[in-house]
Design a protein around this motif. Structure first.
Motif, PDB file in Angstrom:
ATOM      1  N   THR A 101      60.434  61.359 -23.685  1.00 56.37           N
ATOM      2  CA  THR A 101      61.184  60.538 -24.646  1.00 56.37           C
ATOM      3  C   THR A 101      60.399  59.289 -25.033  1.00 56.37           C
ATOM      4  O   THR A 101      60.198  58.996 -26.218  1.00 56.37           O
ATOM      5  N   GLY A 102      59.955  58.534 -24.028  1.00 52.85           N
ATOM      6  CA  GLY A 102      59.209  57.312 -24.324  1.00 52.85           C
ATOM      7  C   GLY A 102      57.887  57.583 -25.010  1.00 52.85           C
ATOM      8  O   GLY A 102      57.506  56.881 -25.961  1.00 52.85           O
ATOM      9  N   PHE A 103      57.184  58.624 -24.572  1.00 54.50           N
ATOM     10  CA  PHE A 103      55.877  58.932 -25.146  1.00 54.50           C
ATOM     11  C   PHE A 103      55.998  59.416 -26.591  1.00 54.50           C
ATOM     12  O   PHE A 103      55.253  58.966 -27.473  1.00 54.50           O
ATOM     13  N   LEU A 104      56.916  60.328 -26.858  1.00 54.85           N
ATOM     14  CA  LEU A 104      57.053  60.870 -28.212  1.00 54.85           C
ATOM     15  C   LEU A 104      57.546  59.805 -29.197  1.00 54.85           C
ATOM     16  O   LEU A 104      57.043  59.693 -30.317  1.00 54.85           O
ATOM     17  N   VAL A 105      58.534  59.020 -28.772  1.00 54.16           N
ATOM     18  CA  VAL A 105      59.026  57.954 -29.657  1.00 54.16           C
ATOM     19  C   VAL A 105      57.939  56.900 -29.872  1.00 54.16           C
ATOM     20  O   VAL A 105      57.728  56.421 -31.008  1.00 54.16           O
ATOM     21  N   PHE A 159      62.257  52.460 -22.358  1.00 56.35           N
ATOM     22  CA  PHE A 159      61.687  51.425 -23.222  1.00 56.35           C
ATOM     23  C   PHE A 159      60.297  51.002 -22.756  1.00 56.35           C
ATOM     24  O   PHE A 159      59.375  50.845 -23.583  1.00 56.35           O
ATOM     25  N   VAL A 160      60.113  50.780 -21.460  1.00 53.32           N
ATOM     26  CA  VAL A 160      58.793  50.357 -20.991  1.00 53.32           C
ATOM     27  C   VAL A 160      57.774  51.486 -21.153  1.00 53.32           C
ATOM     28  O   VAL A 160      56.590  51.224 -21.415  1.00 53.32           O
ATOM     29  N   ILE A 161      58.209  52.728 -21.011  1.00 51.47           N
ATOM     30  CA  ILE A 161      57.309  53.855 -21.272  1.00 51.47           C
ATOM     31  C   ILE A 161      56.950  53.909 -22.751  1.00 51.47           C
ATOM     32  O   ILE A 161      55.797  54.139 -23.133  1.00 51.47           O
ATOM     33  N   PHE A 162      57.957  53.713 -23.604  1.00 53.91           N
ATOM     34  CA  PHE A 162      57.718  53.650 -25.046  1.00 53.91           C
ATOM     35  C   PHE A 162      56.696  52.570 -25.383  1.00 53.91           C
ATOM     36  O   PHE A 162      55.769  52.784 -26.178  1.00 53.91           O
ATOM     37  N   LEU A 163      56.831  51.410 -24.781  1.00 56.84           N
ATOM     38  CA  LEU A 163      55.933  50.294 -25.074  1.00 56.84           C
ATOM     39  C   LEU A 163      54.506  50.626 -24.655  1.00 56.84           C
ATOM     40  O   LEU A 163      53.543  50.337 -25.379  1.00 56.84           O
ATOM     41  N   ALA A 164      54.344  51.245 -23.478  1.00 57.41           N
ATOM     42  CA  ALA A 164      53.004  51.601 -23.005  1.00 57.41           C
ATOM     43  C   ALA A 164      52.343  52.608 -23.936  1.00 57.41           C
ATOM     44  O   ALA A 164      51.162  52.472 -24.285  1.00 57.41           O
ATOM     45  N   ALA A 165      53.086  53.647 -24.351  1.00 52.24           N
ATOM     46  CA  ALA A 165      52.523  54.662 -25.242  1.00 52.24           C
ATOM     47  C   ALA A 165      52.249  54.084 -26.630  1.00 52.24           C
ATOM     48  O   ALA A 165      51.228  54.398 -27.256  1.00 52.24           O
ATOM     49  N   PHE A 166      53.154  53.256 -27.118  1.00 52.78           N
ATOM     50  CA  PHE A 166      53.006  52.683 -28.458  1.00 52.78           C
ATOM     51  C   PHE A 166      51.747  51.830 -28.559  1.00 52.78           C
ATOM     52  O   PHE A 166      50.952  51.968 -29.500  1.00 52.78           O
ATOM     53  N   LEU A 167      51.531  50.930 -27.602  1.00 49.09           N
ATOM     54  CA  LEU A 167      50.408  50.013 -27.677  1.00 49.09           C
ATOM     55  C   LEU A 167      49.075  50.738 -27.588  1.00 49.09           C
ATOM     56  O   LEU A 167      48.090  50.344 -28.226  1.00 49.09           O
ATOM     57  N   ALA A 168      49.022  51.819 -26.812  1.00 53.67           N
ATOM     58  CA  ALA A 168      47.770  52.576 -26.715  1.00 53.67           C
ATOM     59  C   ALA A 168      47.483  53.344 -27.993  1.00 53.67           C
ATOM     60  O   ALA A 168      46.340  53.401 -28.453  1.00 53.67           O
ATOM     61  N   SER A 221      49.167  56.148 -19.699  1.00 48.41           N
ATOM     62  CA  SER A 221      49.902  54.897 -19.492  1.00 48.41           C
ATOM     63  C   SER A 221      51.388  55.164 -19.272  1.00 48.41           C
ATOM     64  O   SER A 221      52.044  54.466 -18.487  1.00 48.41           O
ATOM     65  N   ALA A 222      51.929  56.170 -19.970  1.00 47.22           N
ATOM     66  CA  ALA A 222      53.347  56.495 -19.812  1.00 47.22           C
ATOM     67  C   ALA A 222      53.650  56.958 -18.390  1.00 47.22           C
ATOM     68  O   ALA A 222      54.638  56.535 -17.778  1.00 47.22           O
ATOM     69  N   TRP A 223      52.798  57.831 -17.847  1.00 48.45           N
ATOM     70  CA  TRP A 223      53.028  58.304 -16.476  1.00 48.45           C
ATOM     71  C   TRP A 223      52.872  57.167 -15.465  1.00 48.45           C
ATOM     72  O   TRP A 223      53.644  57.064 -14.508  1.00 48.45           O
ATOM     73  N   ALA A 224      51.866  56.323 -15.660  1.00 44.22           N
ATOM     74  CA  ALA A 224      51.674  55.204 -14.735  1.00 44.22           C
ATOM     75  C   ALA A 224      52.851  54.240 -14.782  1.00 44.22           C
ATOM     76  O   ALA A 224      53.284  53.711 -13.749  1.00 44.22           O
ATOM     77  N   THR A 225      53.391  54.010 -15.975  1.00 41.25           N
ATOM     78  CA  THR A 225      54.539  53.113 -16.108  1.00 41.25           C
ATOM     79  C   THR A 225      55.797  53.735 -15.530  1.00 41.25           C
ATOM     80  O   THR A 225      56.639  53.030 -14.949  1.00 41.25           O
ATOM     81  N   LEU A 226      55.919  55.056 -15.672  1.00 43.43           N
ATOM     82  CA  LEU A 226      57.123  55.736 -15.178  1.00 43.43           C
ATOM     83  C   LEU A 226      57.314  55.532 -13.681  1.00 43.43           C
ATOM     84  O   LEU A 226      58.422  55.219 -13.221  1.00 43.43           O
ATOM     85  N   VAL A 227      56.254  55.731 -12.913  1.00 41.54           N
ATOM     86  CA  VAL A 227      56.380  55.659 -11.456  1.00 41.54           C
ATOM     87  C   VAL A 227      56.885  54.290 -11.037  1.00 41.54           C
ATOM     88  O   VAL A 227      57.784  54.166 -10.196  1.00 41.54           O
ATOM     89  N   ALA A 228      56.335  53.230 -11.640  1.00 41.23           N
ATOM     90  CA  ALA A 228      56.790  51.887 -11.292  1.00 41.23           C
ATOM     91  C   ALA A 228      58.208  51.635 -11.779  1.00 41.23           C
ATOM     92  O   ALA A 228      59.001  50.974 -11.097  1.00 41.23           O
ATOM     93  N   ALA A 229      58.552  52.166 -12.970  1.00 38.38           N
ATOM     94  CA  ALA A 229      59.900  51.959 -13.500  1.00 38.38           C
ATOM     95  C   ALA A 229      60.943  52.644 -12.631  1.00 38.38           C
ATOM     96  O   ALA A 229      62.065  52.145 -12.480  1.00 38.38           O
ATOM     97  N   GLU A 230      60.600  53.788 -12.057  1.00 33.19           N
ATOM     98  CA  GLU A 230      61.562  54.523 -11.220  1.00 33.19           C
ATOM     99  C   GLU A 230      61.746  53.878  -9.850  1.00 33.19           C
ATOM    100  O   GLU A 230      62.651  54.270  -9.112  1.00 33.19           O
TER     101      GLU A 230
END
Length: 286
Positions: A101-105, A159-168, A221-230
């Motif tokens: 979801t975060g990566f695709l958006v 949202f934080v996953i979205f932000l990581a994918a978006f900026l890259a 970046s999305a996977w790295a952010t996911l682990v910390a977010a969870e």
């Protein structure tokens, strides 16, 4: 008296071209461009297999040599137990849903924004300072603020996953647009192409490799952010399961989570590589 030599036609790879005798028959020189490709792929698969076996062997030796690592069989047993209990499937689905979801958006928003920044000076002036500002801030640094504003549900994690994918992805897309060869644009203009045609037929194809590279970076970046977010306020997910295993010093379960994330990330990256080979087949490659 001069001797006359006959030039042998060659294909674009510099190899002798296929020559078919008059009246039919089999060619004297058969060019098989797919054969070298298959040979390289076979070699790559062999090297991947050797690397995998060597990595597992080093891991096993480290586990037996004093490091506090579980052995590969212990991790396999833990994975089987988690699978039988349905825990591993539930965690994988929860993490995949958040990442996808975060990566695709994030990618869907980043691509048009990157195109606008690269194509229009006004958009570049408006968006670039903010993107550069947030790019220097790790998305995880915003997680406490996001949790306060959005609560502890799924939205802050996505949202934080979205932000990581978006900026890259947005930076890579922007760089792809501004790196388009001006000769191609000038040639299209001379031939009478309008701005819309130039953008669709020249800029977009030339920027596609940059976009896909940005998506691959954004996926990591999305996977790295996911682990910390969870690790914060999650009830299921691979990162959540690893945190729970840490409390009980369950190293085998931690390794199961690490390996599962690595396999899922690798599979998604290979899908992006496949898409890249299909969409950028016109590129010359080494």
């Amino acid at each position: 008296m001069t001797s006359r030599t006959t030039a042998v036609p060659k294909n674009r790879h510099g190899a002798p071209a296929e020559i078919v005798p008059r009246g039919g028959g089999s060619p004297s020189t058969v060019s098989a461009p797919r054969a070298p490709i298959m040979a390289r792929r076979t070699k790559m698969w062999i090297l991947n297999g050797v690397s995998l076996v060597a990595g597992i062997g080093i891991w096993w030796l480290m586990a037996l040599g004093g490091f506090q690592f579980p052995t590969p069989p212990e991790v396999v047993v833990a994975a089987i137990e988690l699978w039988r209990e349905g825990i591993l499937q539930r965690d994988i689905l929860a993490s995949l849903a958040r990442v996808l979801t975060g990566f695709l958006v994030g990618s869907a928003v980043a691509i048009p924004v990157g195109f606008l920044m690269g194509w229009y000076t006004v958009a570049r002036g408006l968006f670039e300072p903010w993107i550069q500002f947030f790019r220097t801030i790790p998305p995880l640094a915003l997680l406490p603020l996001v949790l306060v504003l959005l609560g502890i549900g799924e939205l802050p994690k996505v949202f934080v996953i979205f932000l990581a994918a978006f900026l890259a992805c947005v930076i890579s897309t922007y760089q792809g647009v501004v790196s388009v060869d001006k000769t191609l644009i000038n040639a299209a203009t001379v031939l009478g192409a309008k701005d819309g045609t130039i953008f669709a037929r020249v800029v977009v194809p030339a920027s596609t490799p940059f976009i896909l590279v940005g998506m691959r970076v954004g996926l990591g970046s999305a996977w790295a952010t996911l682990v910390a977010a969870e690790l914060l306020a999650a009830q299921a997910g691979l990162g959540y399961r690893m945190q729970q295993a840490q409390l009980y010093y369950d190293l085998s379960t931690i390794f199961v989570g690490i390996i599962a994330i690595g396999i899922l990330g690798l599979a998604m990256d290979r899908l992006l590589l496949l898409a890249e080979s299909k969409l950028t087949g016109w590129q010359e490659r080494r």
